[in-house]
Design a protein around this motif. Structure first.
Motif, PDB file in Angstrom:
ATOM      1  N   ILE A   1      -2.270  -7.801  -9.994  1.00 44.90           N
ATOM      2  CA  ILE A   1      -1.936  -7.295  -8.665  1.00 44.90           C
ATOM      3  C   ILE A   1      -1.544  -5.833  -8.758  1.00 44.90           C
ATOM      4  CG2 ILE A   1      -0.274  -7.469  -6.749  1.00 44.90           C
ATOM      5  CD1 ILE A   1      -0.131 -10.473  -7.294  1.00 44.90           C
ATOM      6  N   LEU A   2      -2.093  -5.023  -7.862  1.00 49.21           N
ATOM      7  CA  LEU A   2      -1.676  -3.626  -7.741  1.00 49.21           C
ATOM      8  C   LEU A   2      -0.602  -3.549  -6.660  1.00 49.21           C
ATOM      9  CD1 LEU A   2      -1.863  -0.612  -8.319  1.00 49.21           C
ATOM     10  CD2 LEU A   2      -3.777  -0.483  -6.699  1.00 49.21           C
ATOM     11  N   LEU A   3       0.611  -3.185  -7.051  1.00 51.01           N
ATOM     12  CA  LEU A   3       1.740  -3.067  -6.131  1.00 51.01           C
ATOM     13  C   LEU A   3       1.979  -1.589  -5.842  1.00 51.01           C
ATOM     14  CD1 LEU A   3       4.263  -4.086  -4.595  1.00 51.01           C
ATOM     15  CD2 LEU A   3       5.468  -4.087  -6.802  1.00 51.01           C
ATOM     16  N   VAL A   4       1.825  -1.203  -4.582  1.00 50.03           N
ATOM     17  CA  VAL A   4       1.982   0.193  -4.170  1.00 50.03           C
ATOM     18  C   VAL A   4       3.234   0.289  -3.306  1.00 50.03           C
ATOM     19  CG1 VAL A   4       0.848   2.216  -3.203  1.00 50.03           C
ATOM     20  CG2 VAL A   4      -0.543   0.325  -4.116  1.00 50.03           C
ATOM     21  N   GLU A   5       4.298   0.836  -3.869  1.00 45.28           N
ATOM     22  CA  GLU A   5       5.609   0.887  -3.208  1.00 45.28           C
ATOM     23  C   GLU A   5       6.382   2.082  -3.752  1.00 45.28           C
ATOM     24  OE1 GLU A   5       8.643   0.904  -1.295  1.00 45.28           O
ATOM     25  OE2 GLU A   5       7.668  -1.014  -0.809  1.00 45.28           O
ATOM     26  N   ASP A   6       6.787   2.992  -2.846  1.00 41.20           N
ATOM     27  CA  ASP A   6       7.453   4.212  -3.318  1.00 41.20           C
ATOM     28  C   ASP A   6       8.921   4.002  -3.652  1.00 41.20           C
ATOM     29  OD1 ASP A   6       7.773   3.875  -0.470  1.00 41.20           O
ATOM     30  OD2 ASP A   6       8.593   5.891  -0.381  1.00 41.20           O
ATOM     31  N   GLU A   7       9.542   2.946  -3.134  1.00 42.46           N
ATOM     32  CA  GLU A   7      10.928   2.651  -3.499  1.00 42.46           C
ATOM     33  C   GLU A   7      10.926   1.862  -4.807  1.00 42.46           C
ATOM     34  OE1 GLU A   7      13.581   1.199  -0.495  1.00 42.46           O
ATOM     35  OE2 GLU A   7      12.293   1.946   1.115  1.00 42.46           O
TER      36      GLU A   7
ATOM     37  N   SER B   1      10.372  -2.805  -8.454  1.00 45.96           N
ATOM     38  CA  SER B   1      10.842  -3.526  -9.639  1.00 45.96           C
ATOM     39  C   SER B   1      11.172  -4.975  -9.306  1.00 45.96           C
ATOM     40  CB  SER B   1      12.068  -2.825 -10.218  1.00 45.96           C
ATOM     41  OG  SER B   1      12.585  -3.541 -11.321  1.00 45.96           O
ATOM     42  N   PHE B   2      11.849  -5.187  -8.172  1.00 45.28           N
ATOM     43  CA  PHE B   2      12.218  -6.543  -7.763  1.00 45.28           C
ATOM     44  C   PHE B   2      10.974  -7.389  -7.505  1.00 45.28           C
ATOM     45  CE2 PHE B   2      12.826  -9.313  -4.009  1.00 45.28           C
ATOM     46  CZ  PHE B   2      13.625 -10.283  -4.590  1.00 45.28           C
TER      47      PHE B   2
ATOM     48  N   ALA C   1       2.223   1.443  -8.465  1.00 51.80           N
ATOM     49  CA  ALA C   1       1.930   2.830  -8.073  1.00 51.80           C
ATOM     50  C   ALA C   1       2.968   3.218  -7.031  1.00 51.80           C
ATOM     51  CB  ALA C   1       0.519   2.952  -7.506  1.00 51.80           C
ATOM     52  N   TYR C   2       3.350   4.491  -7.037  1.00 48.21           N
ATOM     53  CA  TYR C   2       4.472   4.925  -6.201  1.00 48.21           C
ATOM     54  C   TYR C   2       4.080   5.913  -5.102  1.00 48.21           C
ATOM     55  CZ  TYR C   2       6.636   2.893 -10.298  1.00 48.21           C
ATOM     56  OH  TYR C   2       6.969   2.035 -11.329  1.00 48.21           O
ATOM     57  N   ASP C   3       2.796   6.245  -5.018  1.00 47.97           N
ATOM     58  CA  ASP C   3       2.310   7.049  -3.893  1.00 47.97           C
ATOM     59  C   ASP C   3       0.839   6.723  -3.670  1.00 47.97           C
ATOM     60  OD1 ASP C   3       0.486   9.043  -5.286  1.00 47.97           O
ATOM     61  OD2 ASP C   3       2.377   9.571  -6.271  1.00 47.97           O
ATOM     62  N   GLY C   4       0.289   7.188  -2.550  1.00 44.94           N
ATOM     63  CA  GLY C   4      -1.078   6.817  -2.199  1.00 44.94           C
ATOM     64  C   GLY C   4      -2.127   7.349  -3.141  1.00 44.94           C
ATOM     65  N   VAL C   5      -1.962   8.551  -3.622  1.00 46.66           N
ATOM     66  CA  VAL C   5      -2.936   9.138  -4.535  1.00 46.66           C
ATOM     67  C   VAL C   5      -2.957   8.387  -5.861  1.00 46.66           C
ATOM     68  CG1 VAL C   5      -3.541  11.208  -5.849  1.00 46.66           C
ATOM     69  CG2 VAL C   5      -2.811  11.412  -3.452  1.00 46.66           C
ATOM     70  N   GLN C   6      -1.779   8.095  -6.391  1.00 43.68           N
ATOM     71  CA  GLN C   6      -1.702   7.339  -7.644  1.00 43.68           C
ATOM     72  C   GLN C   6      -2.327   5.954  -7.472  1.00 43.68           C
ATOM     73  OE1 GLN C   6       2.242   6.223  -8.928  1.00 43.68           O
ATOM     74  NE2 GLN C   6       1.621   5.951 -11.068  1.00 43.68           N
TER      75      GLN C   6
ATOM     76  N   ASP D   1       2.413  -0.769   0.584  1.00 47.36           N
ATOM     77  CA  ASP D   1       3.374  -0.264   1.559  1.00 47.36           C
ATOM     78  C   ASP D   1       2.674   0.705   2.500  1.00 47.36           C
ATOM     79  OD1 ASP D   1       5.857   0.081   2.770  1.00 47.36           O
ATOM     80  OD2 ASP D   1       6.389   1.764   1.482  1.00 47.36           O
ATOM     81  N   LEU D   2       3.108   0.749   3.756  1.00 47.71           N
ATOM     82  CA  LEU D   2       2.497   1.669   4.719  1.00 47.71           C
ATOM     83  C   LEU D   2       3.003   3.093   4.560  1.00 47.71           C
ATOM     84  CD1 LEU D   2       2.118   0.018   8.246  1.00 47.71           C
ATOM     85  CD2 LEU D   2       0.346   0.651   6.611  1.00 47.71           C
ATOM     86  N   MET D   3       4.318   3.237   4.405  1.00 47.24           N
ATOM     87  CA  MET D   3       4.933   4.559   4.359  1.00 47.24           C
ATOM     88  C   MET D   3       4.981   5.063   2.922  1.00 47.24           C
ATOM     89  SD  MET D   3       5.500   5.102   7.530  1.00 47.24           S
ATOM     90  CE  MET D   3       6.591   6.536   7.474  1.00 47.24           C
ATOM     91  N   LEU D   4       3.993   5.890   2.551  1.00 39.80           N
ATOM     92  CA  LEU D   4       3.872   6.354   1.169  1.00 39.80           C
ATOM     93  C   LEU D   4       3.806   7.881   1.119  1.00 39.80           C
ATOM     94  CD1 LEU D   4       1.090   3.926  -0.115  1.00 39.80           C
ATOM     95  CD2 LEU D   4       3.507   3.866  -0.782  1.00 39.80           C
TER      96      LEU D   4
END
Length: 232
Positions: free
Chosen positions: A6-12, A17-18, A33-38, A56-59
């Motif tokens: 699974i690719l988890l895209v979340e900036d927080e 981690s949770f 990944a922590y931003d949209g480009v990454q 996540d929507l807000m990245l």
């Protein structure tokens, strides 16, 4: 059993981690990944490795909707959008942009895990359908692998949602499908948006595949739902 990545895209990062830890307990492999480009860089390094994307929507750098659209142009991987904004417009935009489901923050981890399981089951169902490759009802052909719909030599430009709705109707040729059944199969079992969304998308389909045709294939069953069939 094949391990699902699974690719988890979340900036927080604390949230990432949770969620990663909980998914790990369920034997999923998670990459973050922590931003949209990454996220796009990671995804397109090897499109075939991903079983699902949690987005996540807000990245930073590139928002989740744009990430979703770019992935969907190249891949049919299931995408679940995570959003802190409990606003129907955001959810509809995400679904229309190619997402398979959404979940609103804060969420219970059990709910997220359930949505992941549903999305993966739906993916497997579509994969099984793809093995049969082509459906036909009358003079309408649906190619699951190529994602095309053709009638009398004309190929229709369908959105993913329209394609999935048409696929659901064609796989159940002749059967009356209720709005709830179509909502569950195409939008997700607990879609909370506008209740007339099925009617809206059926109208979109009719304007494409039935327009200017002598024989209509999509039929309304009053008080029940819809059926796709050739009337003798």
């Amino acid at each position: 059993m094949k391990t699902i990545t699974i690719l988890l895209v979340e900036d927080e990062k604390s949230v990432a981690s949770f969620v990663s830890t909980e998914l790990g307990f369920e034997n999923y492999v998670v990459e973050e990944a922590y931003d949209g480009v990454q996220a796009l860089d990671l995804f397109f390094q090897d499109e075939s490795k991903w079983g699902l994307v949690l987005l996540d929507l807000m990245l930073p750098k590139l928002n989740g909707l744009e990430v979703c659209r770019r992935i969907r142009k190249k891949s049919l991987v299931p995408i679940i959008i995570m959003t802190a904004r409990d606003y129907v417009g955001d959810k509809v935009a995400g679904l229309d942009g190619g997402a398979d489901d959404y979940i609103t923050k804060p969420f219970e981890i059990e709910e997220l895990l359930a949505r992941v399981r549903v999305a993966l089951r739906r993916r497997d169902s579509y994969a099984a359908a793809a093995a049969r490759h082509i459906y036909q009802v009358g003079d309408l052909y649906l190619d699951i692998e190529k994602r095309t719909a053709t009638r009398q030599g004309k190929t229709f430009d369908l959105t993913q949602r329209e394609f999935n709705l048409l696929s659901a109707l064609m796989k159940s040729e002749g059967k009356v499908m209720t709005r709830d059944e179509l909502l569950s199969e195409v939008w997700g079992f607990d879609y909370m948006g506008q209740t007339n969304i099925v009617d809206v998308y059926v109208r979109y389909l009719r304007n494409k595949i039935d327009k200017n045709q002598r024989a209509r294939l999509i039929h309304t069953i009053r008080g029940v739902g819809y059926a796709l069939r050739v009337d003798e």
